[in-house]
Motif scaffolding. Sequence first.
Motif, PDB file in Angstrom:
ATOM      1  N   UNK A 175       6.099 -59.388  -9.520  1.00  0.00           N
ATOM      2  CA  UNK A 175       5.515 -59.697  -8.213  1.00  0.00           C
ATOM      3  C   UNK A 175       5.258 -58.416  -7.401  1.00  0.00           C
ATOM      4  N   UNK A 176       4.043 -58.321  -6.810  1.00  0.00           N
ATOM      5  CA  UNK A 176       3.656 -57.168  -5.999  1.00  0.00           C
ATOM      6  C   UNK A 176       3.068 -57.672  -4.687  1.00  0.00           C
ATOM      7  N   UNK A 177       3.417 -56.994  -3.578  1.00  0.00           N
ATOM      8  CA  UNK A 177       2.869 -57.394  -2.280  1.00  0.00           C
ATOM      9  C   UNK A 177       2.604 -56.166  -1.425  1.00  0.00           C
ATOM     10  N   UNK A 178       1.739 -56.339  -0.434  1.00  0.00           N
ATOM     11  CA  UNK A 178       1.470 -55.268   0.531  1.00  0.00           C
ATOM     12  C   UNK A 178       1.430 -55.882   1.922  1.00  0.00           C
ATOM     13  N   UNK A 179       2.188 -55.278   2.842  1.00  0.00           N
ATOM     14  CA  UNK A 179       2.200 -55.719   4.241  1.00  0.00           C
ATOM     15  C   UNK A 179       1.748 -54.563   5.131  1.00  0.00           C
ATOM     16  N   UNK A 180       1.079 -54.902   6.210  1.00  0.00           N
ATOM     17  CA  UNK A 180       0.676 -53.849   7.149  1.00  0.00           C
ATOM     18  C   UNK A 180       1.835 -53.516   8.091  1.00  0.00           C
ATOM     19  N   UNK A 181       1.570 -52.630   9.050  1.00  0.00           N
ATOM     20  CA  UNK A 181       2.604 -52.138   9.959  1.00  0.00           C
ATOM     21  C   UNK A 181       3.219 -53.255  10.797  1.00  0.00           C
TER      22      UNK A 181
END
Length: 338
Positions: A48-54
Amino acid sequence: MTDKLSYEELEKKVEYLEMKANLVDTLQNKVNSDKLFLQKMLDTMPNPVFYKDIHGVYQNCNDSFSKTILGIPKEEIIGKSLFDLPYVIPPELAKLYHIKDQVLFDNPGTQVYEGKVKCADVRTRTFLFNKATVVDESNKVLGIVGIMLDITELKENEIKLDEKNKELETLSYTDPLTGVLNRRKFDELFIERIKISMRYKYILNFAIIDVDNFKLYNDSYGHYEGDNVLRSISNTINQRLLRPDDYLFRLGGEEFGLLYHTSDEHSSLQLIEKIRADVENLNIEHLNNDKFNKVTISIGIAIVNNLIDDTKYIYEKADSLLYQAKKAGRNKVFGEVI
């Protein structure tokens, strides 16, 4: 007054603008192609891979994250924060994850930790979280990227290995016949208990217990019954040992060792006399045991009430007292304060 462009000049300008437009289109197609490639590569990854902003809002994730972890389409995840998905991320867990993210935002770099996650299939798995801050050219933090590694099987195997190692350790210190501690463990604990008794200034008792005329018992009743006698005696003694720091050992053959502490000499002899009587009251037939006609034990006990740390001296004193008990007719306790 502005000079008008000639037809040839206008044609060249149009060609230049068309060339730039084509270049922009080409670059845009390349960007789109790269985005598709990267997304396909992410979705192919089993982790599982994720990206969140600031702000902690999900901007991207792969299929494994959406399907395995949350169990909802990516479209329902992108643009949402942890707290916007209470039907798949319980609020209490969202709060914990948010705290972890905030720590990383406050201390840009990498973050690695283990955590339990209830997945879409309702199974709780252990994951290793590898997270890092994403920064621009000016080193400004833009968000967090995270990769999750399922280490459930690894952790389960570690637990099994630890249990096996404990079993092996127990076996290495245990007498296989009686289940009590063996001579190896006695050698280790004897020194340790002497040091502890000296530190806390209490009486340490060391007793050697020997089954009377045991060779004659084996000759008459057989080694199988002899083994049963040793088990019965060790079980009987253990029933009298109620504290975790009372220790029974099989020193070898029909000889047992006992280490225990007391507050006074009377208590030392009282316990050991009860043990002698308990074994006699088992009423195990032994017609070749002198006048007793049943299994009995003789005991020599060294009551260590002084600052003595000489294990050899203490052992030999208990052994000498055992010999005196045997010589005095067996089925007796001989003790001495040293």
